[in-house]
Design a protein around this motif. Structure first.
Motif, PDB file in Angstrom:
ATOM      1  N   SER A 185      12.366  -1.392 -38.536  1.00  0.00           N
ATOM      2  CA  SER A 185      12.416  -0.436 -37.430  1.00  0.00           C
ATOM      3  C   SER A 185      12.044  -1.102 -36.109  1.00  0.00           C
ATOM      4  N   CYS A 186      11.120  -2.055 -36.143  1.00  0.00           N
ATOM      5  CA  CYS A 186      10.791  -2.801 -34.924  1.00  0.00           C
ATOM      6  C   CYS A 186      11.979  -3.655 -34.473  1.00  0.00           C
ATOM      7  N   LEU A 187      12.662  -4.283 -35.430  1.00  0.00           N
ATOM      8  CA  LEU A 187      13.833  -5.099 -35.103  1.00  0.00           C
ATOM      9  C   LEU A 187      14.970  -4.254 -34.549  1.00  0.00           C
ATOM     10  N   ALA A 188      15.094  -3.022 -35.007  1.00  0.00           N
ATOM     11  CA  ALA A 188      16.142  -2.132 -34.507  1.00  0.00           C
ATOM     12  C   ALA A 188      15.967  -1.856 -33.020  1.00  0.00           C
ATOM     13  N   THR A 189      14.730  -1.889 -32.539  1.00  0.00           N
ATOM     14  CA  THR A 189      14.453  -1.684 -31.122  1.00  0.00           C
ATOM     15  C   THR A 189      15.134  -2.749 -30.276  1.00  0.00           C
ATOM     16  N   GLY A 190      15.107  -3.997 -30.738  1.00  0.00           N
ATOM     17  CA  GLY A 190      15.729  -5.094 -29.997  1.00  0.00           C
ATOM     18  C   GLY A 190      17.230  -5.153 -30.146  1.00  0.00           C
ATOM     19  N   GLY A 191      17.761  -4.628 -31.223  1.00  0.00           N
ATOM     20  CA  GLY A 191      19.205  -4.579 -31.396  1.00  0.00           C
ATOM     21  C   GLY A 191      19.817  -5.724 -32.186  1.00  0.00           C
ATOM     22  N   ALA A 192      19.008  -6.618 -32.750  1.00  0.00           N
ATOM     23  CA  ALA A 192      19.567  -7.702 -33.561  1.00  0.00           C
ATOM     24  C   ALA A 192      20.062  -7.134 -34.887  1.00  0.00           C
ATOM     25  N   ASN A 193      21.107  -7.741 -35.429  1.00  0.00           N
ATOM     26  CA  ASN A 193      21.640  -7.333 -36.722  1.00  0.00           C
ATOM     27  C   ASN A 193      20.691  -7.817 -37.812  1.00  0.00           C
ATOM     28  N   VAL A 194      20.185  -6.895 -38.618  1.00  0.00           N
ATOM     29  CA  VAL A 194      19.261  -7.252 -39.696  1.00  0.00           C
ATOM     30  C   VAL A 194      20.058  -7.330 -40.996  1.00  0.00           C
ATOM     31  N   ILE A 195      19.986  -8.476 -41.660  1.00  0.00           N
ATOM     32  CA  ILE A 195      20.670  -8.669 -42.928  1.00  0.00           C
ATOM     33  C   ILE A 195      20.045  -7.720 -43.954  1.00  0.00           C
ATOM     34  N   ASP A 196      20.901  -7.028 -44.707  1.00  0.00           N
ATOM     35  CA  ASP A 196      20.425  -6.005 -45.640  1.00  0.00           C
ATOM     36  C   ASP A 196      19.538  -6.555 -46.744  1.00  0.00           C
TER      37      ASP A 196
END
Length: 140
Positions: free
Chosen positions: A94-105
């Motif tokens: 959820s923190c990474l979603a703030t920055g907008g980077a694609n998170v590998i599943d």
């Protein structure tokens, strides 16, 4: 294989740091490609950043601030190797979603005990290599 990659650690566990060094050696990354969070040199247009994290149920402030600033301009993709609980990894996501980077599943979970030692076992090394190859192949 030439890929712009960084491996950043937020852990006190020697095995996770050994995993980061192994990835560095396998992909022949530059000298400063493995670093602690917050890194001495900021991420800049990285194809992938692999985070080696020890997380429990919550994300502490230093890690949270770094993750919130990991934008798509700094890291196009982010993959996670975690020693910890799924609840903590979800908060990292959820923190990474703030920055907008694609998170590998696919997250690689490593259950490292308190007295696990410093060296990776052959099974752990093989698991990390297979996961890393799969993640890098998914970027093509």
């Amino acid at each position: 294989m030439a890929i712009k990659m960084r491996v950043l650690c937020y852990t006190g566990k020697a095995k996770l740091k050994a995993a980061a060094q192994m990835i560095k050696a396998d992909y022949e990354l530059s000298v400063n490609a493995v670093d602690d969070i917050p890194p001495a040199y900021p991420c800049n247009n990285e194809r992938i950043v692999i985070l080696a994290l020890s997380v429990k149920n919550d994300v502490d402030d230093t890690l949270r601030r770094f993750l919130n600033e990991l934008t798509k301009a700094r890291a196009q993709n982010v993959a996670i190797i975690a020693d910890g609980k799924e609840a903590g990894v979800e908060k990292v996501r959820s923190c990474l979603a703030t920055g907008g980077a694609n998170v590998i599943d696919e997250v690689l979970y490593m259950n490292i005990g308190l007295f696990a030692g410093k060296n990776l076992t052959d099974d752990e090394s093989a698991k990390i290599k297979a996961w890393t190859e799969k993640v890098v192949a998914s970027l093509a």
